[in-house]
Design a protein around this motif. Structure first.
Motif, PDB file in Angstrom:
ATOM      1  N   SER A  35       0.824  -1.211   0.000  1.00  0.00           N
ATOM      2  CA  SER A  35       0.000   0.000   0.000  1.00  0.00           C
ATOM      3  C   SER A  35       0.857   1.258   0.000  1.00  0.00           C
ATOM      4  O   SER A  35       0.531   2.234  -0.669  1.00  0.00           O
ATOM      5  N   ALA A  36       1.955   1.226   0.737  1.00  0.00           N
ATOM      6  CA  ALA A  36       2.858   2.380   0.762  1.00  0.00           C
ATOM      7  C   ALA A  36       3.485   2.609  -0.604  1.00  0.00           C
ATOM      8  O   ALA A  36       3.599   3.753  -1.072  1.00  0.00           O
ATOM      9  N   VAL A  37       3.882   1.538  -1.269  1.00  0.00           N
ATOM     10  CA  VAL A  37       4.462   1.654  -2.613  1.00  0.00           C
ATOM     11  C   VAL A  37       3.428   2.216  -3.579  1.00  0.00           C
ATOM     12  O   VAL A  37       3.716   3.136  -4.352  1.00  0.00           O
ATOM     13  N   LEU A  38       2.221   1.691  -3.531  1.00  0.00           N
ATOM     14  CA  LEU A  38       1.163   2.158  -4.427  1.00  0.00           C
ATOM     15  C   LEU A  38       0.792   3.606  -4.146  1.00  0.00           C
ATOM     16  O   LEU A  38       0.553   4.390  -5.070  1.00  0.00           O
ATOM     17  N   SER A  39       0.767   3.990  -2.886  1.00  0.00           N
ATOM     18  CA  SER A  39       0.466   5.371  -2.523  1.00  0.00           C
ATOM     19  C   SER A  39       1.529   6.325  -3.044  1.00  0.00           C
ATOM     20  O   SER A  39       1.224   7.392  -3.573  1.00  0.00           O
TER      21      SER A  39
END
Length: 56
Positions: A35-39
């Motif tokens: 999720s952090a990468v996608l954000s």
């Protein structure tokens, strides 16, 4: 013809980040990392990509 280069790049980036961590204590930690990468990528697209604007 449309390509999926952006999706392939996104998948490679997630794979690269998860290989660095290698071991996750539970599914939630993996989900947080992905999720952090996608954000981060989403923020980059929203702010840095001038060709996505609707102005002519």
């Amino acid at each position: 013809m449309r390509t999926t280069n952006s999706l392939e790049r996104l998948n490679k980036e997630i794979l690269r980040r998860t290989r660095v961590a290698t071991l996750f204590p539970n599914e939630a930690s993996l989900l947080r990392l992905a999720s952090a990468v996608l954000s981060k990528i989403s923020d980059d697209w929203e702010t840095a990509r001038a060709y996505l604007t609707m102005e002519a």
